[in-house]
Design a protein around this motif. Structure first.
Motif, PDB file in Angstrom:
ATOM      1  N   TYR A  60       0.847  -1.111   0.004  1.00  0.00           N
ATOM      2  CA  TYR A  60      -0.083   0.117   0.139  1.00  0.00           C
ATOM      3  C   TYR A  60       1.133   1.326  -0.056  1.00  0.00           C
ATOM      4  O   TYR A  60       1.905   1.145   0.516  1.00  0.00           O
ATOM      5  N   SER A 108     -10.777  10.663  -9.982  1.00  0.00           N
ATOM      6  CA  SER A 108      -9.238  11.006 -10.126  1.00  0.00           C
ATOM      7  C   SER A 108      -8.167   9.886 -10.400  1.00  0.00           C
ATOM      8  O   SER A 108      -8.515   8.793 -10.019  1.00  0.00           O
ATOM      9  N   GLU A 109      -7.276  10.098 -11.260  1.00  0.00           N
ATOM     10  CA  GLU A 109      -6.551   9.139 -11.990  1.00  0.00           C
ATOM     11  C   GLU A 109      -5.439   8.585 -10.838  1.00  0.00           C
ATOM     12  O   GLU A 109      -4.748   7.625 -10.892  1.00  0.00           O
ATOM     13  N   GLN A 110      -5.292   9.722 -10.189  1.00  0.00           N
ATOM     14  CA  GLN A 110      -4.015   9.296  -9.334  1.00  0.00           C
ATOM     15  C   GLN A 110      -4.261   9.774  -7.977  1.00  0.00           C
ATOM     16  O   GLN A 110      -5.123  10.590  -7.536  1.00  0.00           O
ATOM     17  N   SER A 111      -3.475   9.402  -6.813  1.00  0.00           N
ATOM     18  CA  SER A 111      -3.552   9.618  -5.572  1.00  0.00           C
ATOM     19  C   SER A 111      -2.158  10.327  -5.121  1.00  0.00           C
ATOM     20  O   SER A 111      -1.130  10.036  -5.603  1.00  0.00           O
ATOM     21  N   HIS A 144      -5.695 -11.373   5.113  1.00  0.00           N
ATOM     22  CA  HIS A 144      -4.243 -10.749   5.510  1.00  0.00           C
ATOM     23  C   HIS A 144      -3.502 -11.834   6.027  1.00  0.00           C
ATOM     24  O   HIS A 144      -3.519 -12.686   6.647  1.00  0.00           O
ATOM     25  N   VAL A 200       0.999   8.538  -7.180  1.00  0.00           N
ATOM     26  CA  VAL A 200       0.771   7.113  -7.445  1.00  0.00           C
ATOM     27  C   VAL A 200      -0.589   6.763  -8.031  1.00  0.00           C
ATOM     28  O   VAL A 200      -1.491   7.584  -7.867  1.00  0.00           O
ATOM     29  N   PRO A 201      -0.503   5.691  -8.657  1.00  0.00           N
ATOM     30  CA  PRO A 201      -1.931   5.230  -9.214  1.00  0.00           C
ATOM     31  C   PRO A 201      -2.917   5.340  -8.466  1.00  0.00           C
ATOM     32  O   PRO A 201      -2.706   4.803  -7.279  1.00  0.00           O
ATOM     33  N   ARG A 202      -4.055   5.734  -8.606  1.00  0.00           N
ATOM     34  CA  ARG A 202      -5.228   6.030  -7.750  1.00  0.00           C
ATOM     35  C   ARG A 202      -5.559   4.695  -7.148  1.00  0.00           C
ATOM     36  O   ARG A 202      -5.385   3.587  -7.577  1.00  0.00           O
ATOM     37  N   ILE A 203      -5.664   5.010  -5.821  1.00  0.00           N
ATOM     38  CA  ILE A 203      -5.981   3.730  -4.771  1.00  0.00           C
ATOM     39  C   ILE A 203      -7.417   3.708  -4.492  1.00  0.00           C
ATOM     40  O   ILE A 203      -7.898   4.756  -3.811  1.00  0.00           O
ATOM     41  N   VAL A 204      -8.406   2.668  -4.797  1.00  0.00           N
ATOM     42  CA  VAL A 204      -9.603   2.740  -4.673  1.00  0.00           C
ATOM     43  C   VAL A 204      -9.867   1.774  -3.543  1.00  0.00           C
ATOM     44  O   VAL A 204     -10.577   2.098  -2.652  1.00  0.00           O
ATOM     45  N   GLU A 205      -9.190   0.607  -3.407  1.00  0.00           N
ATOM     46  CA  GLU A 205      -9.378  -0.209  -2.336  1.00  0.00           C
ATOM     47  C   GLU A 205      -9.010   0.667  -1.093  1.00  0.00           C
ATOM     48  O   GLU A 205      -7.875   1.006  -1.003  1.00  0.00           O
ATOM     49  N   GLU A 206      -9.727   0.302  -0.163  1.00  0.00           N
ATOM     50  CA  GLU A 206      -9.394   1.069   1.256  1.00  0.00           C
ATOM     51  C   GLU A 206      -8.527  -0.324   2.006  1.00  0.00           C
ATOM     52  O   GLU A 206      -8.745  -1.368   1.937  1.00  0.00           O
ATOM     53  N   LYS A 207      -7.547   0.344   2.646  1.00  0.00           N
ATOM     54  CA  LYS A 207      -6.613  -0.459   3.307  1.00  0.00           C
ATOM     55  C   LYS A 207      -7.262  -1.192   4.586  1.00  0.00           C
ATOM     56  O   LYS A 207      -7.645  -0.332   5.378  1.00  0.00           O
ATOM     57  N   ASN A 208      -6.942  -2.280   4.868  1.00  0.00           N
ATOM     58  CA  ASN A 208      -7.469  -2.848   6.113  1.00  0.00           C
ATOM     59  C   ASN A 208      -6.099  -2.766   7.032  1.00  0.00           C
ATOM     60  O   ASN A 208      -4.993  -2.386   6.783  1.00  0.00           O
TER      61      ASN A 208
END
Lengths: 483, 99
Positions: free
Chosen positions: A83, A139-142, A269, B89-97
């Protein structure tokens, strides 16, 4: 209260160190994005983390204050995940040898002393922050800011000993207060320096534990309570209508007070923890534990009982004072300057709190000092000023930032206790109000109050109320004995 | 020794995309490594305390003193993509657990 509710909390508290957990970068809040970042934060090849001693000490302090056993041998571990909030693709945390275990916190809930056990406390590093421009779906990026990445983060895990949303809120309040007393964390949930996740389940009819649901994103004590209340209702309805609770993580939505399911990952996980090879184990000796333990400040619950038992303060007042360390310290300093504890509490929780709030200043700001309160109480005792005048003086202290004695000197606020002057004025007032005198002679006792009021008005409130009362009564009694 | 599913699971955790023949090769290699470790199971460790670090040193700390960070320009210089002083960074959609 529903006796079938089982709640456990996981609290993350940022420690109040100057630097990050494993490097010398600043931990300040609100700086330009990525300005407090170095090769260690970025996990560049060849960089090596070194543990911040103060963060370890703060964790041990917290553990001792929470009645934990302190591990004599601990280590750090790598928690692997993908992540972009951590450039390393792992977070340094602690897995099987945390610094503290098996403690408890005691606090009051509905006048009853409750005990919630602490399962463990470990130390880890906080992550960076991800932001999105505009709509998250479009949006394409974060955007990533690593300023927060590497900030020392203490994780406190409770046992599932909490049985209502209110109790959860009071536990968090007490824990936050404790960390503030220790001065190890700001405990600011709104700004995120303290965060809380909750695990909640309802017991099955046969008493066994139900499936637990994890709730995240509660940014205040109120949200924590609201989210848990919502979740109890939701789970009761699901079970009541014959459904099954799914083990999942739910997100609390501040706006509508509901929780909603986060997309569950297909893959369970699997963090593949292993001992962090870049850091060496931590050995804490008995002497170190003893020394930290001896240097702990007086903790809230102990202070609460001292205020009640040694200083004779009522439960509610003691609880209010203790809930804010600055208020409690101010009170203690007043008692040290020989203020009567009961009188001091009245002023602190009354007029002083009012002006501290109004002027948006803290009790330790030195605008109104404990010595000033002592002066005020002395001036009242010496009958130089009345209670009413004292309130005026307090207000003036906040405006003029001078001592009460200087203020009464400058503004001529003084109670008149020159008996001869008051007797002459009183005689004149009695003569000018024959109707009130007649009323008194007819047995209307409230005529006394009227005449005392006139005397106060005549002296612009500076007459000693006690003395005025005495003089007016004497004059009237003389008149009535003549009748 | 180690099955296909486990190889694919581990590969997925490491974000590796494997071709079929690579899976077979890794299955054999990882199997050999695991077999080698089985030898350790034969050693009697009843009175041996666990080793968490190969160096016999503990307690290496730093004091809580601020050191200057890198300049934002230097920090961003290796970033494939950045905007103002943020990494992109590429768009992060998934929420992190997890935490």
């Amino acid at each position: 209260m529903n006796n079938n509710v089982v709640i456990g909390l996981e609290i993350h508290a940022q420690l109040k160190t100057n630097t990050k957990m494993f490097c010398g970068c600043r931990t300040s809040f609100g700086d330009k994005p990525n300005s407090n970042v170095c090769p260690v934060c970025m996990a560049l090849p060849g960089s090596l983390p070194v543990a911040n001693k103060k963060a370890v000490t703060y964790t041990v302090m917290s553990g001792l204050a929470l009645n934990c056993t302190i591990s004599r041998y601990s280590k750090f571990d790598r928690k692997q995940y993908f992540y972009p909030d951590m450039p390393k693709n792992y977070q340094i945390s602690q897995y099987d040898l945390p610094f503290c275990r098996n403690g408890y916190l005691e606090f009051f809930c509905d006048d009853e002393l409750r005990k919630v056990r602490i399962h463990r406390i470990h130390l880890e590093e906080d992550t960076g922050k991800l932001m999105h421009t505009g709509d998250i779906m479009e949006s394409e990026q974060s955007m990533v800011d690593y300023n927060r990445a590497g900030t020392p983060l203490m994780e406190i895990v409770t046992e599932p000993d909490i049985s209502s949303p209110k109790e959860a809120r009071l536990f968090m309040f007490e824990l936050r207060n404790l960390l503030r007393y220790l001065d190890v964390s700001d405990g600011n949930m709104e700004e995120g320096s303290m965060r809380c996740d909750a695990n909640i389940s309802l017991k099955n009819p046969d008493g066994t534990l139900g499936i637990k649901v994890e709730i995240k994103n509660m940014n205040s004590l109120k949200s924590l309570e609201k989210a848990l209340e919502f979740e109890i209702n939701r789970q009761s309805h699901v079970i009541g209508s014959g459904g099954i609770i799914i083990q999942e993580t739910r997100h609390f939505d501040e706006r509508d007070g509901t929780t909603h399911s986060l997309r569950t990952k297909e893959e369970a996980h699997d963090y593949r923890y292993f001992p962090e090879p870049d850091l060496l184990p931590v050995v804490i000796t008995d002497e170190e534990v003893m020394s930290i333990s001896c240097n702990l400040p007086e903790l809230p619950l102990k202070k609460y009982f001292r205020f009640i038992e040694e200083l004779g303060i009522g439960k509610n007042d003691a609880s209010t004072l203790v809930s804010d360390l600055k208020l409690a310290n101010f009170f203690d300093e007043c008692v040290d300057c020989k203020c009567s504890p009961k009188e001091a509490v009245k002023w602190i929780l009354g007029d002083l709190t009012y002006f501290w709030n109004e002027k948006k200043i803290e009790p330790d700001s030195n605008v109104f000092t404990p010595l000033y309160l002592k002066e005020i109480l002395d001036l009242i005792d010496e009958k130089i000023i009345s209670i009413r005048q004292a309130k005026e003086v307090v207000e003036k202290v906040f405006e003029m930032i001078e001592s009460p004695r200087n203020i009464i000197e400058k503004l001529g606020i003084k109670q008149i206790s020159d008996e001869g002057f008051l007797i002459d004025t009183a005689k004149r007032i009695v003569e000018e109000n024959p109707k009130a005198v007649q009323d008194f002679l007819k047995g209307k006792k409230n005529a006394v109050g009227f005449l005392v009021g006139q005397l106060m008005r005549e002296t612009k409130g500076k007459a000693s109320p006690e003395m005025s009362n005495k003089i007016i009564n004497e004059i009237l009694n003389k008149l009535s004995s003549k009748e | 020794m180690i099955d296909r599913e486990t190889i694919l699971h581990v590969a997925n955790l490491a974000r590796l995309e494997l071709k079929d023949d690579e899976v077979d090769k890794l299955k054999e290699d990882l199997g050999n490594i695991l077999n080698y470790f089985i030898t350790l199971n034969d050693v009697n460790t009843d009175n041996v305390t666990p080793t968490f670090h190969p160096f016999p040193i503990n307690n290496i700390f730093r004091e809580d003193i601020v050191k200057e960070s890198f300049s934002v320009d230097d920090i961003l210089s290796n970033a494939p993509s950045s905007a103002t002083t943020y990494f992109l960074v590429p768009r992060i959609v998934e929420e992190k657990n997890g935490n």
